[in-house]
Every structure is written in C-alpha cells, then in structure tokens.
Design a protein around this motif. Structure first.
Motif, PDB file in Angstrom:
ATOM      1  N   ASN A   1       3.254  -3.785   9.531  1.00 45.44           N
ATOM      2  CA  ASN A   1       2.890  -2.725   8.593  1.00 45.44           C
ATOM      3  C   ASN A   1       3.303  -1.386   9.192  1.00 45.44           C
ATOM      4  OD1 ASN A   1       1.514  -4.360   6.596  1.00 45.44           O
ATOM      5  ND2 ASN A   1      -0.070  -4.650   8.136  1.00 45.44           N
ATOM      6  N   PRO A   2       3.899  -0.497   8.410  1.00 41.43           N
ATOM      7  CA  PRO A   2       4.366   0.777   8.963  1.00 41.43           C
ATOM      8  C   PRO A   2       3.193   1.673   9.373  1.00 41.43           C
ATOM      9  CG  PRO A   2       4.561   0.788   6.577  1.00 41.43           C
ATOM     10  CD  PRO A   2       4.159  -0.608   6.954  1.00 41.43           C
ATOM     11  N   THR A   3       3.399   2.411  10.443  1.00 39.96           N
ATOM     12  CA  THR A   3       2.416   3.418  10.872  1.00 39.96           C
ATOM     13  C   THR A   3       2.768   4.731  10.191  1.00 39.96           C
ATOM     14  OG1 THR A   3       2.129   2.320  13.010  1.00 39.96           O
ATOM     15  CG2 THR A   3       1.428   4.622  12.832  1.00 39.96           C
TER      16      THR A   3
ATOM     17  N   ILE B   1      10.783  -2.604   2.681  1.00 37.99           N
ATOM     18  CA  ILE B   1      11.529  -3.499   1.780  1.00 37.99           C
ATOM     19  C   ILE B   1      10.877  -4.878   1.728  1.00 37.99           C
ATOM     20  CG2 ILE B   1      13.722  -2.298   2.093  1.00 37.99           C
ATOM     21  CD1 ILE B   1      14.515  -4.447   4.103  1.00 37.99           C
ATOM     22  N   HIS B   2      10.008  -5.207   2.717  1.00 36.82           N
ATOM     23  CA  HIS B   2       9.327  -6.490   2.724  1.00 36.82           C
ATOM     24  C   HIS B   2       7.962  -6.401   2.047  1.00 36.82           C
ATOM     25  CE1 HIS B   2      12.445  -7.916   5.391  1.00 36.82           C
ATOM     26  NE2 HIS B   2      12.194  -6.925   6.230  1.00 36.82           N
ATOM     27  N   GLY B   3       7.642  -5.224   1.497  1.00 33.17           N
ATOM     28  CA  GLY B   3       6.374  -5.068   0.793  1.00 33.17           C
ATOM     29  C   GLY B   3       5.197  -4.721   1.673  1.00 33.17           C
ATOM     30  N   CYS B   4       5.439  -4.415   2.937  1.00 33.47           N
ATOM     31  CA  CYS B   4       4.352  -4.058   3.841  1.00 33.47           C
ATOM     32  C   CYS B   4       4.005  -2.581   3.673  1.00 33.47           C
ATOM     33  CB  CYS B   4       4.735  -4.363   5.288  1.00 33.47           C
ATOM     34  SG  CYS B   4       5.166  -6.101   5.560  1.00 33.47           S
ATOM     35  N   GLU B   5       2.708  -2.287   3.571  1.00 30.43           N
ATOM     36  CA  GLU B   5       2.259  -0.936   3.258  1.00 30.43           C
ATOM     37  C   GLU B   5       1.586  -0.261   4.440  1.00 30.43           C
ATOM     38  OE1 GLU B   5      -0.290  -0.978  -0.113  1.00 30.43           O
ATOM     39  OE2 GLU B   5       1.337  -1.318  -1.558  1.00 30.43           O
ATOM     40  N   GLY B   6       1.769   1.065   4.463  1.00 35.27           N
ATOM     41  CA  GLY B   6       1.037   1.917   5.385  1.00 35.27           C
ATOM     42  C   GLY B   6       0.445   3.064   4.589  1.00 35.27           C
ATOM     43  N   ARG B   7      -0.769   3.490   4.942  1.00 31.36           N
ATOM     44  CA  ARG B   7      -1.433   4.548   4.188  1.00 31.36           C
ATOM     45  C   ARG B   7      -2.146   5.481   5.152  1.00 31.36           C
ATOM     46  NH1 ARG B   7      -6.401   5.852   2.537  1.00 31.36           N
ATOM     47  NH2 ARG B   7      -6.661   6.943   0.538  1.00 31.36           N
ATOM     48  N   THR B   8      -2.108   6.779   4.832  1.00 31.28           N
ATOM     49  CA  THR B   8      -2.865   7.765   5.593  1.00 31.28           C
ATOM     50  C   THR B   8      -3.230   8.908   4.663  1.00 31.28           C
ATOM     51  OG1 THR B   8      -2.911   9.049   7.636  1.00 31.28           O
ATOM     52  CG2 THR B   8      -0.875   9.121   6.362  1.00 31.28           C
ATOM     53  N   GLU B   9      -4.097   9.796   5.130  1.00 29.22           N
ATOM     54  CA  GLU B   9      -4.570  10.903   4.302  1.00 29.22           C
ATOM     55  C   GLU B   9      -4.826  12.122   5.174  1.00 29.22           C
ATOM     56  OE1 GLU B   9      -9.311   9.723   4.301  1.00 29.22           O
ATOM     57  OE2 GLU B   9      -8.057   9.168   2.586  1.00 29.22           O
ATOM     58  N   THR B  10      -4.911  13.267   4.523  1.00 33.29           N
ATOM     59  CA  THR B  10      -5.190  14.512   5.228  1.00 33.29           C
ATOM     60  C   THR B  10      -5.905  15.454   4.265  1.00 33.29           C
ATOM     61  OG1 THR B  10      -4.233  16.225   6.633  1.00 33.29           O
ATOM     62  CG2 THR B  10      -3.023  15.664   4.630  1.00 33.29           C
TER      63      THR B  10
ATOM     64  N   THR C   1       4.600  16.528   4.894  1.00 33.60           N
ATOM     65  CA  THR C   1       5.742  15.615   5.011  1.00 33.60           C
ATOM     66  C   THR C   1       5.266  14.297   5.591  1.00 33.60           C
ATOM     67  OG1 THR C   1       7.257  17.468   5.354  1.00 33.60           O
ATOM     68  CG2 THR C   1       8.029  15.276   6.011  1.00 33.60           C
ATOM     69  N   VAL C   2       5.704  13.178   4.982  1.00 34.83           N
ATOM     70  CA  VAL C   2       5.329  11.856   5.455  1.00 34.83           C
ATOM     71  C   VAL C   2       6.472  11.262   6.270  1.00 34.83           C
ATOM     72  CG1 VAL C   2       6.190  10.682   3.399  1.00 34.83           C
ATOM     73  CG2 VAL C   2       4.396   9.606   4.776  1.00 34.83           C
TER      74      VAL C   2
ATOM     75  N   ASN D   1      -8.341  16.306  -0.745  1.00 36.15           N
ATOM     76  CA  ASN D   1      -7.849  15.238   0.122  1.00 36.15           C
ATOM     77  C   ASN D   1      -6.569  14.676  -0.486  1.00 36.15           C
ATOM     78  OD1 ASN D   1      -7.873  12.002   0.585  1.00 36.15           O
ATOM     79  ND2 ASN D   1      -8.628  13.054   2.396  1.00 36.15           N
ATOM     80  N   PHE D   2      -5.537  14.578   0.341  1.00 35.62           N
ATOM     81  CA  PHE D   2      -4.236  14.097  -0.124  1.00 35.62           C
ATOM     82  C   PHE D   2      -3.856  12.868   0.692  1.00 35.62           C
ATOM     83  CE2 PHE D   2      -4.558  18.535  -1.108  1.00 35.62           C
ATOM     84  CZ  PHE D   2      -4.026  18.641  -2.382  1.00 35.62           C
ATOM     85  N   ASP D   3      -3.582  11.760  -0.009  1.00 33.67           N
ATOM     86  CA  ASP D   3      -3.174  10.545   0.698  1.00 33.67           C
ATOM     87  C   ASP D   3      -1.790  10.129   0.227  1.00 33.67           C
ATOM     88  OD1 ASP D   3      -3.265   8.232  -1.358  1.00 33.67           O
ATOM     89  OD2 ASP D   3      -5.212   9.187  -1.636  1.00 33.67           O
ATOM     90  N   VAL D   4      -1.137   9.320   1.073  1.00 29.05           N
ATOM     91  CA  VAL D   4       0.203   8.845   0.765  1.00 29.05           C
ATOM     92  C   VAL D   4       0.311   7.396   1.202  1.00 29.05           C
ATOM     93  CG1 VAL D   4       1.166   9.633   2.969  1.00 29.05           C
ATOM     94  CG2 VAL D   4       2.681   9.294   0.999  1.00 29.05           C
ATOM     95  N   THR D   5       0.997   6.604   0.405  1.00 27.40           N
ATOM     96  CA  THR D   5       1.257   5.195   0.710  1.00 27.40           C
ATOM     97  C   THR D   5       2.768   4.984   0.779  1.00 27.40           C
ATOM     98  OG1 THR D   5      -0.760   4.484  -0.416  1.00 27.40           O
ATOM     99  CG2 THR D   5       0.929   2.804  -0.035  1.00 27.40           C
ATOM    100  N   ILE D   6       3.216   4.314   1.843  1.00 29.67           N
ATOM    101  CA  ILE D   6       4.632   3.980   1.963  1.00 29.67           C
ATOM    102  C   ILE D   6       4.756   2.462   2.037  1.00 29.67           C
ATOM    103  CG2 ILE D   6       5.286   6.156   3.051  1.00 29.67           C
ATOM    104  CD1 ILE D   6       5.227   4.770   5.745  1.00 29.67           C
ATOM    105  N   ARG D   7       5.890   1.959   1.566  1.00 31.70           N
ATOM    106  CA  ARG D   7       6.080   0.508   1.497  1.00 31.70           C
ATOM    107  C   ARG D   7       7.481   0.154   1.978  1.00 31.70           C
ATOM    108  NH1 ARG D   7       5.050  -0.093  -3.499  1.00 31.70           N
ATOM    109  NH2 ARG D   7       2.811  -0.418  -3.241  1.00 31.70           N
TER     110      ARG D   7
END
Length: 275
Positions: free
Chosen positions: A182-184, A238-247, A204-205, A230-236
């Motif tokens: 899963n991406p950091t 090509i294999h569908g693995c997700e990483g999420r964080t917020e600030t 910037t993510v 509060n602003f969050d972002v999710t990235i995915r």
C-alpha cells in the motif's frame, strides 16, 4: 571298436542347464509417471540377458526397465530370459495404468492486509480427487479445496498445489501469488496551514499515482485551499492498493474595525479619536 577288435574310448562331460525362471513384478501405476519393473528372475548357471516387450512402448534389453505410459489402460509386459547356455523362457503379465488428474488453480492479487483467494481448477480427468495439499511458501500449508490465505509480508510467493486421486495418482500445479504494498501517502504544504482570511495554501500529495482523489473532489496533484477544515486525499496504484492521509487548515477571521466619526475642529484645538 575296429574290425580287428581294437578299441579306444573317450569320456566327455556335458552340462544340461536348467531353464531360467523368469519372474518380475510391476505395480499398477499412473499415466505420465515412472513405473519401475522389479526383475526377480532365478538362474542357476551362467549369466542371463533379457528382452522386454512392453505394449505400446516397444522393446528393451536391460535388466530392470523404468517406463512411463502416456495414456491410461491395461497393458501387457513380456520378458524373455536367455542364459549363456542358450536356454530361455518367458513370462507375461498385465498392468493397469490409471488416469492422472490435471492440477490447475488461480490466485487473486491483493494489497497488503488483504487475503488471497485460491480457486481450484483441477481436472479430475476421469478419476476421483481424494486430497489436496497447498504450500503457500510462507511456512504455512492447507488441505482445503479452495483456501483463503492471509500473507503478512509484501512479496511474490510461488505457491504449489498437489492433488491426489483415489488411485494414488498425483499432479502438481504452481502459480505466483502476489501481495502488493500500500502506498505511503504524504501531504506537503507550500506555506503555513494557519493564515488569515483572504490568504490560501497549496497542498501537494506524493507520490504521484494514476488515481488521486481529494475530499474536495479534485483529482490533481496539488490543490489550493482558502477555507479552513480537514482535507484528506486518497491515492491508488495500478494494482488497486490505496493510501490515505489528511491534514488540517485553519483560517483566522480578520478583526472588524470601527473608528470615530469624521469631525471638524478649529485649528489648534484637540479632538478625540478612537478605534
């Protein structure tokens, strides 16, 4: 004895060799798997050579052949034993070859923390499947038909499955099971995240992946924020693995000022001003 009564004699010894007794054993087996023939021929004098006729594989001239039958069925095996005195004998017996299963399976690719699902696609090939043995290559095993397995590490695992029929015939299938990381996810701010109303901050993510989704609905690498919250972002990947964080972003309201009214005074006089 001559006509004159003279005689002479000679003594010769001849050997009457007993026939060799051809004996062999061959267990029933499985197609495409080695069958060992155990030669137990009894021979009392001289040495023995052998001629095998194995249908449909042909002829062999060794003591104990190991053969592989490509198809199931009942086949004949004949052995001729010939000793060094020219004495020979033969024997024939039948052997049954059972069909072997055709092992096959598939494995889902998962992200770290997800369970891999193994789908068994074995073809019994005219036999009955008695058992399965899975080796997940992480020191864990299973005898389930369609196991579900949780890997604790990100890696590629070369999984094997052995299937066994009720006749003892086996086949092995191998496939890769992949566990993706899963991406950091990291958000960086181009300026302080606390500011006065009317200013803004760029968020910037990273890393940049094929799929980016901010809580604002934007799908780009960087966004400009002018309101607090509060602003969050999710990235995915090509294999569908997700990483999420917020600030968090804080916007301070500017103070509302009021001042004393306009006034006129004579030159040289004082006037009170307040704010």
């Amino acid at each position: 004895i001559s006509d004159l009564g003279c005689f002479a004699q000679i003594l010769e010894t001849i050997t009457i060799s007993p026939l060799p007794i051809p004996i062999f054993t061959a267990d029933d087996g499985c197609e495409d798997q080695p069958i060992a023939i155990n030669n137990q021929t009894i021979n009392q004098v001289g040495f023995v050579t052998y001629a095998w006729s194995i249908n449909p594989l042909g002829t062999f001239n060794i003591e104990e052949p190991v053969v592989v039958f490509p198809d199931p069925g009942i086949f004949s095996i004949s052995m001729l034993a010939l000793n060094s005195f020219g004495c020979k004998d033969s024997t024939t017996q039948s052997i049954e070859i059972f069909p072997s299963p055709i092992a096959a399976f598939s494995a889902t690719e998962v992200c770290h923390g997800g369970s891999t699902v193994f789908t068994n696609a074995t073809d019994a090939n005219g036999s009955l499947i008695e058992g399965h043995l899975w080796n997940f290559q992480d020191a864990d095993f299973s005898v389930a038909i369609n196991p579900v397995h949780l890997y604790h590490n990100v890696d590629s695992f070369f999984v094997s499955m052995i299937v066994t029929s009720t006749n003892g015939c086996k086949d092995t299938a191998n496939e890769w099971a992949r566990v993706w990381p899963n991406p950091t996810t990291v958000i960086t701010a181009g300026s302080p995240q606390e500011f006065c109303n009317g200013d803004s901050v760029e968020l910037t993510v990273s890393p940049i992946l094929p799929t980016i989704l901010w809580s604002t609905g934007e799908t780009i690498e960087s966004i400009w924020v002018r309101t607090d919250g509060n602003f969050d972002v999710t990235i995915r990947t090509i294999h569908g693995c997700e990483g999420r964080t917020e600030t968090d972003v804080t916007v301070w309201e500017s103070p509302t000022l009021s001042a004393s009214n306009d006034t006129s005074v004579s030159l040289g006089n004082e006037v009170p001003l307040w704010v």
